[in-house]
Design a protein around this motif. Structure first.
Motif, PDB file in Angstrom:
ATOM      1  N   GLY A   1      35.148  24.684 -40.831  1.00  0.00           N
ATOM      2  CA  GLY A   1      33.708  24.488 -40.707  1.00  0.00           C
ATOM      3  C   GLY A   1      33.308  24.126 -39.298  1.00  0.00           C
ATOM      4  N   LEU A   2      32.297  23.287 -39.185  1.00  0.00           N
ATOM      5  CA  LEU A   2      31.699  22.931 -37.909  1.00  0.00           C
ATOM      6  C   LEU A   2      32.307  21.659 -37.326  1.00  0.00           C
ATOM      7  CD1 LEU A   2      27.939  23.560 -38.769  1.00  0.00           C
ATOM      8  CD2 LEU A   2      29.253  24.808 -37.045  1.00  0.00           C
ATOM      9  N   MET A   3      32.578  21.694 -36.037  1.00  0.00           N
ATOM     10  CA  MET A   3      32.920  20.491 -35.293  1.00  0.00           C
ATOM     11  C   MET A   3      31.620  19.906 -34.746  1.00  0.00           C
ATOM     12  SD  MET A   3      34.586  20.151 -31.508  1.00  0.00           S
ATOM     13  CE  MET A   3      36.315  20.461 -31.806  1.00  0.00           C
ATOM     14  N   ARG A   4      31.310  18.684 -35.130  1.00  0.00           N
ATOM     15  CA  ARG A   4      30.126  17.999 -34.620  1.00  0.00           C
ATOM     16  C   ARG A   4      30.589  16.823 -33.762  1.00  0.00           C
ATOM     17  NH1 ARG A   4      26.568  21.622 -34.218  1.00  0.00           N
ATOM     18  NH2 ARG A   4      25.463  22.262 -36.110  1.00  0.00           N
ATOM     19  N   ALA A   5      30.501  16.988 -32.455  1.00  0.00           N
ATOM     20  CA  ALA A   5      30.984  15.948 -31.551  1.00  0.00           C
ATOM     21  C   ALA A   5      29.979  14.802 -31.456  1.00  0.00           C
ATOM     22  CB  ALA A   5      31.232  16.542 -30.169  1.00  0.00           C
ATOM     23  N   HIS A   6      30.502  13.601 -31.355  1.00  0.00           N
ATOM     24  CA  HIS A   6      29.690  12.395 -31.194  1.00  0.00           C
ATOM     25  C   HIS A   6      30.288  11.557 -30.072  1.00  0.00           C
ATOM     26  CE1 HIS A   6      27.225  12.691 -34.959  1.00  0.00           C
ATOM     27  NE2 HIS A   6      28.240  13.480 -35.307  1.00  0.00           N
TER      28      HIS A   6
ATOM     29  N   PRO B   1      29.520  26.867 -42.703  1.00  0.00           N
ATOM     30  CA  PRO B   1      28.825  25.731 -42.082  1.00  0.00           C
ATOM     31  C   PRO B   1      28.606  24.570 -43.041  1.00  0.00           C
ATOM     32  CG  PRO B   1      27.276  27.510 -42.533  1.00  0.00           C
ATOM     33  CD  PRO B   1      28.645  28.046 -42.831  1.00  0.00           C
ATOM     34  N   GLU B   2      28.963  24.751 -44.315  1.00  0.00           N
ATOM     35  CA  GLU B   2      28.868  23.636 -45.258  1.00  0.00           C
ATOM     36  C   GLU B   2      29.831  22.509 -44.910  1.00  0.00           C
ATOM     37  OE1 GLU B   2      28.009  24.262 -49.648  1.00  0.00           O
ATOM     38  OE2 GLU B   2      29.079  26.104 -49.134  1.00  0.00           O
ATOM     39  N   LEU B   3      30.923  22.861 -44.241  1.00  0.00           N
ATOM     40  CA  LEU B   3      31.922  21.864 -43.855  1.00  0.00           C
ATOM     41  C   LEU B   3      31.600  21.315 -42.467  1.00  0.00           C
ATOM     42  CD1 LEU B   3      35.230  23.654 -44.933  1.00  0.00           C
ATOM     43  CD2 LEU B   3      34.117  21.743 -46.091  1.00  0.00           C
ATOM     44  N   THR B   4      31.573  20.005 -42.345  1.00  0.00           N
ATOM     45  CA  THR B   4      31.291  19.380 -41.057  1.00  0.00           C
ATOM     46  C   THR B   4      32.312  18.285 -40.779  1.00  0.00           C
ATOM     47  OG1 THR B   4      28.926  19.791 -41.345  1.00  0.00           O
ATOM     48  CG2 THR B   4      29.549  18.197 -39.668  1.00  0.00           C
ATOM     49  N   VAL B   5      32.806  18.252 -39.550  1.00  0.00           N
ATOM     50  CA  VAL B   5      33.760  17.239 -39.120  1.00  0.00           C
ATOM     51  C   VAL B   5      33.213  16.527 -37.890  1.00  0.00           C
ATOM     52  CG1 VAL B   5      36.111  16.795 -38.325  1.00  0.00           C
ATOM     53  CG2 VAL B   5      35.686  18.641 -39.962  1.00  0.00           C
TER      54      VAL B   5
END
Length: 346
Positions: free
Chosen positions: A124-129, A208-212
């Motif tokens: 899925g998507l890598m969402r950086a923070h 895109p349902e998966l987010t990390v």
């Protein structure tokens, strides 16, 4: 490939760990909180660390029976992943990095997607923070197509077959069939593994349902080391004849234009006058990149993280990756590693 017939098949989470004391507990706790009723285990492949990671991993294993620790004395990520996979016992393997945190329904959605699509791997998507100002700027760069070329797992919105998957939810039998991770490749091992999975006739699927949540490097030096090593291994893959998407050639083109421009500046005084205007065309590359950065400074991502820090981050990513790429193309990656992982700064 056998279908996953169980409603909730057992899942093994595998995680390579080196100098991750600030992040490891939160990453493991995110796995333990997964909204998934099936049997689960967490295998930590722990490399010798100098920040207390070894002790923390042992503490987590003592506190949680689902957590197991296997030593990874060589420190390399592919080796650690293979050690963890070979220690695991369930039909689904989920890769997790210690710098990442899974959303609560990650496993449930991933298993459902494997069954629905018949894929061998789902990502899925890598969402950086970010926590510090610089890390936040790096996160904004990761989340923007300006920095990393708009890869599907950074900004994709439509599910479907893909070239590679971030982390990955794998069918164990396919991993064993294709030979696990290539331990001779120290960076880009995920792309190379997915390449072999696709070559074997299986599907790699993006949703895109998966987010990390991903926590990037915390200092400019660490970021430069990380991107240099990644670029070197991508260049090495190109050197070996592996097909590479065109977007990966932009940073090396930038570096090449800079070197050519520098050479022109040095040689300009020695060139005949009639030749100089043509030779100065070499300056167009750096000038175009400066204009690009000026435009980038006006974007929403830059404004959110302050333009100077955001532009510094973009330049470090592009130039370090490009220099590493040429090193990999010209002489191979050899023993190049991500040295940012060898200290205890983050």
């Amino acid at each position: 490939m056998k279908p996953l017939t169980e409603e909730w098949p057992g899942v093994s989470y595998v995680m390579p760990v080196l100098n991750e004391a600030p992040y490891l507990r939160e990453s493991v706790e995110a796995i333990l909180k997964q909204d998934y009723p099936g049997e689960r285990e967490i295998i930590l492949a722990v490399a010798p660390s100098n920040d207390g990671t070894d002790e923390l991993a042992a503490e987590l294993a003592e506190d949680h029976p689902q957590v197991k620790v296997v030593p990874n004395p060589g420190r390399d990520i592919p080796r650690g992943l293979n050690l963890a996979i070979c220690t695991s016992r369930h039909p689904v393997i989920i890769r997790v990095d210690a710098h990442s945190e899974l959303m609560d329904d990650y496993t449930r959605i991933g298993i459902a997607t494997l069954k629905r699509t018949g894929a061998a791997n789902v990502g899925g998507l890598m969402r950086a923070h970010g926590k510090s100002p610089f890390q936040y700027a790096v996160a904004q760069a990761y989340n923007s197509p300006i920095a990393l070329g708009g890869g599907q797992y950074h900004s994709g919105t439509v599910e479907g077959p893909c070239e590679s998957a971030y982390l990955g939810i794998f069918r164990r039998e396919v991993l064993m069939e294709v030979g696990l991770f290539d331990e001779s490749i120290r960076r880009g091992e995920d792309w190379e593994l997915n390449y072999r999975i696709r070559r074997a006739g299986y599907t790699v699927w993006f949703t895109p349902e998966l987010t990390v949540t991903y926590w990037p490097r915390e200092t400019p030096t660490q970021l430069a080391r990380q991107f240099y090593s990644t670029g070197a291994w991508r260049g090495s893959l190109v050197r070996s004849g592996r097909r590479t998407p065109l977007r990966f050639f932009a940073p090396p083109a930038l570096v090449a234009s800079g070197v050519i421009a520098a050479g022109e500046v040095v040689a300009d005084r020695f060139l005949p006058r009639r030749v100089r205007p043509y030779a100065r065309i070499a300056l167009s590359g750096p000038v175009a990149y400066a204009a690009f950065l000026a435009a980038v400074s006006q974007t929403a991502a830059a404004r959110r993280s302050r333009p100077p820090q955001f532009l510094l981050t973009i330049a470090i990513m592009h130039i370090s990756w490009g220099v590493g790429f040429w090193s990999g193309v010209l002489r191979g990656a050899g023993n190049t590693i991500d040295t940012s992982r060898l200290d205890a700064e983050g």
